[in-house]
Motif scaffolding. Structure first.
Motif, mmCIF file in Angstrom:
data_model
loop_
_atom_site.group_PDB
_atom_site.id
_atom_site.type_symbol
_atom_site.label_atom_id
_atom_site.label_comp_id
_atom_site.label_asym_id
_atom_site.label_seq_id
_atom_site.Cartn_x
_atom_site.Cartn_y
_atom_site.Cartn_z
ATOM 1 N N GLU A 107 19.386 -29.008 138.579
ATOM 2 C CA GLU A 107 20.930 -27.639 138.849
ATOM 3 C C GLU A 107 20.134 -27.124 138.934
ATOM 4 O O GLU A 107 20.971 -25.596 138.840
ATOM 5 N N GLY A 108 18.591 -26.269 139.419
ATOM 6 C CA GLY A 108 18.238 -25.002 139.546
ATOM 7 C C GLY A 108 18.336 -24.917 140.913
ATOM 8 O O GLY A 108 18.204 -24.067 140.953
ATOM 9 N N VAL A 109 18.768 -26.001 141.568
ATOM 10 C CA VAL A 109 18.725 -25.743 143.402
ATOM 11 C C VAL A 109 19.494 -25.795 142.996
ATOM 12 O O VAL A 109 20.558 -26.027 143.504
ATOM 13 N N GLU A 110 20.196 -23.915 144.430
ATOM 14 C CA GLU A 110 21.244 -23.099 144.828
ATOM 15 C C GLU A 110 21.437 -24.044 145.885
ATOM 16 O O GLU A 110 20.651 -24.148 147.241
ATOM 17 N N LEU A 111 22.223 -25.293 146.456
ATOM 18 C CA LEU A 111 22.382 -26.088 147.672
ATOM 19 C C LEU A 111 22.617 -25.245 148.007
ATOM 20 O O LEU A 111 22.130 -25.704 149.555
ATOM 21 N N ALA A 112 24.148 -24.208 148.569
ATOM 22 C CA ALA A 112 24.590 -23.372 149.550
ATOM 23 C C ALA A 112 22.692 -22.560 150.001
ATOM 24 O O ALA A 112 23.306 -21.601 151.547
ATOM 25 N N LYS A 113 22.136 -22.430 150.024
ATOM 26 C CA LYS A 113 20.727 -22.000 149.958
ATOM 27 C C LYS A 113 19.585 -23.437 150.364
ATOM 28 O O LYS A 113 19.563 -23.269 151.792
ATOM 29 N N PHE A 114 19.610 -23.225 149.309
ATOM 30 C CA PHE A 114 18.503 -25.383 149.870
ATOM 31 C C PHE A 114 19.098 -25.716 150.849
ATOM 32 O O PHE A 114 18.035 -26.724 151.690
ATOM 33 N N ALA B 224 20.018 -25.094 153.984
ATOM 34 C CA ALA B 224 19.439 -24.737 155.430
ATOM 35 C C ALA B 224 17.703 -24.315 155.916
ATOM 36 O O ALA B 224 17.248 -23.754 156.487
ATOM 37 N N THR B 225 17.541 -25.120 154.929
ATOM 38 C CA THR B 225 16.282 -24.553 154.907
ATOM 39 C C THR B 225 15.116 -26.447 156.020
ATOM 40 O O THR B 225 15.962 -26.713 156.533
ATOM 41 N N ASP B 226 14.019 -25.572 155.690
ATOM 42 C CA ASP B 226 13.493 -26.953 156.792
ATOM 43 C C ASP B 226 12.031 -27.690 155.791
ATOM 44 O O ASP B 226 10.964 -28.576 155.733
ATOM 45 N N ASP B 227 13.066 -27.933 154.227
ATOM 46 C CA ASP B 227 12.205 -29.196 153.633
ATOM 47 C C ASP B 227 12.285 -30.617 154.361
ATOM 48 O O ASP B 227 13.245 -30.585 155.232
ATOM 49 N N PRO B 228 11.112 -30.661 154.235
ATOM 50 C CA PRO B 228 10.526 -32.019 154.984
ATOM 51 C C PRO B 228 11.998 -33.217 154.822
ATOM 52 O O PRO B 228 11.914 -34.227 155.189
ATOM 53 N N ARG B 229 12.787 -32.991 153.365
ATOM 54 C CA ARG B 229 13.431 -34.017 152.971
ATOM 55 C C ARG B 229 15.058 -33.997 153.492
ATOM 56 O O ARG B 229 15.268 -34.829 153.997
ATOM 57 N N LEU B 230 14.941 -32.429 153.600
ATOM 58 C CA LEU B 230 15.705 -32.306 154.695
ATOM 59 C C LEU B 230 16.358 -33.123 156.075
ATOM 60 O O LEU B 230 17.086 -33.797 156.656
ATOM 61 N N ARG B 231 14.646 -32.951 157.127
ATOM 62 C CA ARG B 231 14.894 -33.715 158.186
ATOM 63 C C ARG B 231 14.424 -35.074 157.904
ATOM 64 O O ARG B 231 15.241 -35.665 159.473
ATOM 65 N N ALA B 232 14.040 -35.897 157.017
ATOM 66 C CA ALA B 232 14.164 -36.963 156.532
ATOM 67 C C ALA B 232 15.393 -37.299 156.696
ATOM 68 O O ALA B 232 16.211 -37.970 157.718
ATOM 69 N N MET B 233 16.618 -36.662 155.946
ATOM 70 C CA MET B 233 17.967 -36.356 155.948
ATOM 71 C C MET B 233 18.842 -36.845 156.970
ATOM 72 O O MET B 233 19.340 -37.171 157.635
ATOM 73 N N LEU C 210 24.089 -33.514 149.089
ATOM 74 C CA LEU C 210 22.905 -33.767 148.596
ATOM 75 C C LEU C 210 22.658 -33.366 147.878
ATOM 76 O O LEU C 210 22.972 -32.610 146.321
ATOM 77 N N LEU C 211 22.029 -34.692 147.170
ATOM 78 C CA LEU C 211 21.544 -34.755 145.198
ATOM 79 C C LEU C 211 20.048 -34.510 145.489
ATOM 80 O O LEU C 211 19.296 -35.444 145.195
ATOM 81 N N PRO C 212 19.100 -32.768 144.770
ATOM 82 C CA PRO C 212 17.857 -33.203 144.970
ATOM 83 C C PRO C 212 17.355 -33.322 143.160
ATOM 84 O O PRO C 212 18.470 -32.851 142.009
ATOM 85 N N VAL C 213 16.408 -34.421 143.491
ATOM 86 C CA VAL C 213 16.174 -34.491 141.679
ATOM 87 C C VAL C 213 14.843 -33.659 140.920
ATOM 88 O O VAL C 213 15.037 -33.325 140.161
ATOM 89 N N ASP C 214 13.910 -33.855 141.902
ATOM 90 C CA ASP C 214 13.095 -32.860 141.711
ATOM 91 C C ASP C 214 12.164 -32.180 142.889
ATOM 92 O O ASP C 214 12.803 -32.395 144.152
ATOM 93 N N ASP C 215 10.439 -31.998 142.916
ATOM 94 C CA ASP C 215 9.877 -31.268 143.903
ATOM 95 C C ASP C 215 9.981 -32.032 145.114
ATOM 96 O O ASP C 215 9.774 -32.507 146.650
ATOM 97 N N LYS C 216 10.372 -33.923 144.960
ATOM 98 C CA LYS C 216 9.697 -34.471 145.536
ATOM 99 C C LYS C 216 10.820 -35.575 146.378
ATOM 100 O O LYS C 216 10.697 -35.472 147.439
ATOM 101 N N THR C 217 11.856 -35.237 145.517
ATOM 102 C CA THR C 217 12.983 -36.384 144.939
ATOM 103 C C THR C 217 14.116 -35.668 145.722
ATOM 104 O O THR C 217 14.478 -34.859 145.281
#
Length: 226
Positions: free
Chosen positions: A103-110, A112-121, A138-145
């Motif tokens: 819940e700490g991840v702000e999806l509206a900002k997340f 648009a980032t260059d996070d490699p997990r988003l690139r894989a998506m 998008l369902l971020p679980v932690d820093d890796k998942t």
């Protein structure tokens, strides 16, 4: 997330519907699958609750959700939560393990980032021709998942990629991404293709093969359709 125990519970457990996600366009039910002394929270989407779409055949969305899971699982993306097809209290449909997000991840900002997990998506969505990648999917679980949900409108025979993940549009694929696409091309004519055959039309599978081949030839992330 995908374990033998979870698959056993999700496949054989008794489904108890306890709520509904009211913002969803199709019937999306919050449920618990209970088997012996174990239980899993899940999402249950009965085919009977699917709303007709002009560009997709009636009663096929659950199968596409499962097809997306199979592609994610067999190609090593692991971006789609454990998903199965089974009967339930409101008929046959898709059942997917519930994911508790950070819940700490702000999806509206997340998004648009260059996070490699988003690139894989983004690469995964290009393969399955996802016509509906929204921020809320998008369902971020932690820093890796990271997981994604709502893959009912995928695998259309026409190119209909619609997504919020355009930050890599036109950018060259990495060597690893080319390897993933090459593996996808091989899998789609082998075991994976056989698994998809009962879920998609022959034309949709043929166009998926063609789409993967085109991605390899272009060697870049696709651009938005003008």
């Amino acid at each position: 997330m995908v374990t033998d125990d979870n698959l056993l519970i999700l496949s054989n457990g008794e489904l108890h519907v306890t709520g509904r996600l009211v913002d969803a366009s199709n019937a999306t039910l919050y449920a618990t699958a209970s088997f012996e002394d174990k239980s899993i929270v899940c999402i249950y989407k009965p085919i009977a609750g699917e709303r007709p779409l002009w560009d997709f055949a009636d009663g096929c969305l659950a199968h596409r959700e499962y097809a997306a899971y199979l592609v994610s699982h067999h190609l090593g993306f692991d971006l789609v939560p454990l998903t199965i097809l089974r009967d339930g209290p409101y008929g046959f449909g898709m059942v997917q393990q519930w994911i508790d997000i950070d819940e700490g991840v702000e999806l509206a900002k997340f998004f648009a980032t260059d996070d490699p997990r988003l690139r894989a998506m983004a690469l995964f969505d290009a393969i399955i021709n996802n016509t509906d990648r929204k921020i809320g999917h998008l369902l971020p679980v932690d820093d890796k998942t990271l997981f994604g949900c709502d893959h009912g409108v995928t695998f259309h025979a026409e190119d209909k990629l619609r997504t919020v993940l355009w930050q890599w549009a036109g950018e060259p694929f990495t060597t690893q991404e080319i390897q993933i696409l090459t593996s996808a091309r091989e899998e789609i004519v082998g075991k994976l293709g056989k698994l998809l055959a009962p879920l998609l039309t022959p034309l949709e599978i043929q166009q998926t093969k063609k789409r993967i081949a085109n991605l390899i030839t272009a060697a870049t992330f696709p651009l938005p359709n003008p």
